[in-house]
Enzyme design. Structure first.
Site, mmCIF file in Angstrom:
data_model
loop_
_atom_site.group_PDB
_atom_site.id
_atom_site.type_symbol
_atom_site.label_atom_id
_atom_site.label_comp_id
_atom_site.label_asym_id
_atom_site.label_seq_id
_atom_site.Cartn_x
_atom_site.Cartn_y
_atom_site.Cartn_z
ATOM 1 N N TYR A 284 0.799 -1.237 0.000
ATOM 2 C CA TYR A 284 0.000 0.000 0.000
ATOM 3 C C TYR A 284 0.830 1.285 0.000
ATOM 4 O O TYR A 284 0.536 2.209 -0.758
ATOM 5 C CB TYR A 284 -1.041 -0.034 1.135
ATOM 6 C CG TYR A 284 -2.231 -0.871 0.712
ATOM 7 C CD1 TYR A 284 -3.318 -0.298 0.078
ATOM 8 C CD2 TYR A 284 -2.223 -2.252 0.883
ATOM 9 C CE1 TYR A 284 -4.388 -1.079 -0.365
ATOM 10 C CE2 TYR A 284 -3.281 -3.038 0.453
ATOM 11 C CZ TYR A 284 -4.354 -2.454 -0.170
ATOM 12 O OH TYR A 284 -5.400 -3.221 -0.628
ATOM 13 N N GLU B 96 -9.036 -6.876 3.859
ATOM 14 C CA GLU B 96 -8.299 -7.988 3.239
ATOM 15 C C GLU B 96 -7.729 -8.934 4.285
ATOM 16 O O GLU B 96 -7.744 -10.153 4.098
ATOM 17 C CB GLU B 96 -7.206 -7.424 2.298
ATOM 18 C CG GLU B 96 -7.832 -6.915 1.003
ATOM 19 C CD GLU B 96 -7.009 -5.896 0.241
ATOM 20 O OE1 GLU B 96 -5.789 -5.800 0.481
ATOM 21 O OE2 GLU B 96 -7.586 -5.184 -0.603
#
Ligand code: FAD
Ligand code: HEM
Length: 405
Positions: free
Chosen positions: A96, A138
């Site tokens: 990320y 997730e």
């Protein structure tokens, strides 16, 4: 974590400007990111990049989320759908910051002097919030996949135990875990994400393939169409058809996806074109297994008899079901006088004959076919919420905005 009112105001006023430059931003973004982190080329689909399909999806979602930053719950369905794909692809928390950094660099480059520190800080903060939402969702999905009997996290090796030709272009691959264990139960309609390294390719390639049977605890089956209609040929499907044989190893992550049966008694129509038949087989089989009393219509369109996969299997399934019928037709039959229920594309008439009160319609096939069917369904009065579909490529809508209104 919440954002201040000042940050939200900045985001809301700059999001439309950025969306307007979406393509430039994402092009700069990917170029920079792959230059600094070439290992990510093993994760991103090379062809989607070349075709420019993927470029906008990620940034668009960031703008969409930014515009709804004070009501993120409105996009949670979308977040879940993407998170399933990310989980299949094995996207990890450490990815990320890489995406975030490169997105910010691209935004700055495009906004030029207008990119004040205040604006850039607001975007950094917003990306952080969104990334955290994804990472948390997730992680829950990784945990769930891992906790099932036979489940796992990330990629795992599978052996091809059988390879069966289903039509001139579709071949099934039966997969069993290399470690000899069981395979987890999954929801009919879900897909398996596989990773291969095609000969001659510089990087590994990842693709999603729907599980084409109901879960059985022992093995997975995927059914793959060889994509050779356009040049260059499809990288992974051609590799699977030509170079992957019984005894070979393929990596796969645990089944994912949200295109599954809903728990209700309403009549259901499984409408597919070509290889779009795969989730329908699995869901149909599941209903038979459950001895469902739902009214089921299996509607399939193929180009011709030789490209019509699973014909005998569907006939058998219809015979085994309590309350099912099979309707099929060819757009370009080899035998003009051969057996078929309709000739040409699926028409309004075909759909009107299938239609029932409260029916749920599952639609998968080539995008133009899906658009055509969705359009006809809404024309004959089917509410859009009764039309469920999955795309075998990057996200787009098959239902016109006007119909959604
Ligand atoms: C949820 C989901 C489920 C799926 N289920 C199935 C399934 O059950 N069965 C199945 O067969 N597929 C399924 N797919 C599709 C599958 O994931 C692959 O996209 C498909 O096999 C094509 O991959 P490929 O590597 O062969 O082709 P790619 O290399 O990804 O190419 C895709 C297409 O683009 C064309 N192309 C290549 N390069 C270019 C270029 N530069 N410009 C323009 N066109 C180009 C190719 O000729 C090919 O037709 C599913 C996809 C998703 C997202
Ligand atoms: C908040 C940040 C992110 C957002 C909003 C986001 C959004 C999206 C969206 C909308 C899609 C398209 C899904 C589809 O195919 O329908 C997608 C796919 C994808 N995302 Fe993300 N994503 C984010 C972070 C990441 C990260 C960190 C990575 C890993 C480096 C990543 C890798 C991918 C890949 C590989 C795909 C599939 C693309 C392809 O290969 O075709 N994403 N993402």
């Amino acid at each position: 974590m919440t954002l201040s009112k000042e940050t939200m105001d900045i985001i809301k006023s700059t999001a439309p400007v950025l969306a307007e430059h979406g393509k430039t931003i994402t092009t700069v973004f990917y170029k920079n990111m792959f230059a600094t982190n070439p290992e990510l080329l093993n994760i991103f689909n090379k062809t989607n990049q070349a075709k420019g399909q993927q470029q906008e999806a990620l940034a668009n979602m960031v703008y969409q989320a930014a515009a709804n930053i004070d009501q993120l719950e409105t996009i949670i369905d979308e977040v879940n759908l993407v998170a399933h794909k990310h989980r299949g692809l094995n996207i990890l928390p450490e990815h990320y910051p890489i995406v975030g950094k490169n997105l910010l660099i691209a935004i700055k480059e495009v906004l030029g002097e207008a990119a004040t520190d205040e604006i850039m800080n607001a975007w950094e903060e917003t990306y952080g919030v969104l990334a955290k939402v994804f990472i948390d969702v997730e992680e829950e999905m990784y945990k769930e996949a891992e906790s099932k009997e036979g489940g796992w996290r990330g990629f795992k090796d599978f052996i091809v135990v059988d390879k069966v030709k289903e039509s001139d272009v579709i071949t099934s691959f039966y997969l069993e875990p290399k470690d000899g264990g069981v395979v987890p139960m999954y929801d009919a309609g879900q897909y398996l994400t596989i990773r291969v390294h095609p000969e001659g390719a510089e990087h590994k390639q990842i693709r999603h393939y729907t599980l084409s049977t109901k879960p059985n605890g022992k093995q997975f089956r995927i059914s793959v169409k060889k994509e050779v209609d356009y040049t260059p040929n499809g990288v992974v499907s051609t590799h699977l058809h030509d170079n992957v044989h019984v005894g070979d190893t393929i990596e796969a992550s645990a089944p994912a996806g949200l295109f599954t049966l809903t728990e209700e008694d309403a009549p259901v129509a499984f409408i597919s074109g070509g290889v779009g038949i795969t989730p329908m087989l699995s869901m149909f089989e599941q209903l038979i297994d459950e001895k469902s009393t739902r009214d089921i219509t299996f509607l399939h369109a193929a180009q011709n008899e030789k490209l019509h996969a699973f014909h005998e299997d569907v006939k058998e399934m219809v015979a085994a079901a309590e309350n099912a019928k099979y309707v099929y037709g060819y757009s370009n039959p080899i035998n003009e006088d051969g057996e078929q229920d309709f000739n040409g594309f699926i028409s309004k008439e075909v759909l009107e004959n299938v239609k029932q009160e409260d029916m749920i319609y599952y639609v998968v096939g080539p995008v133009p076919m899906m658009e055509h069917v969705a359009n006809l369904l809404t024309e004959i009065g089917v509410p859009v919420q009764n039309i469920k579909y999955e795309l075998f490529g990057p996200k787009q809508t098959i239902i016109k905005e006007a119909q959604l209104a």
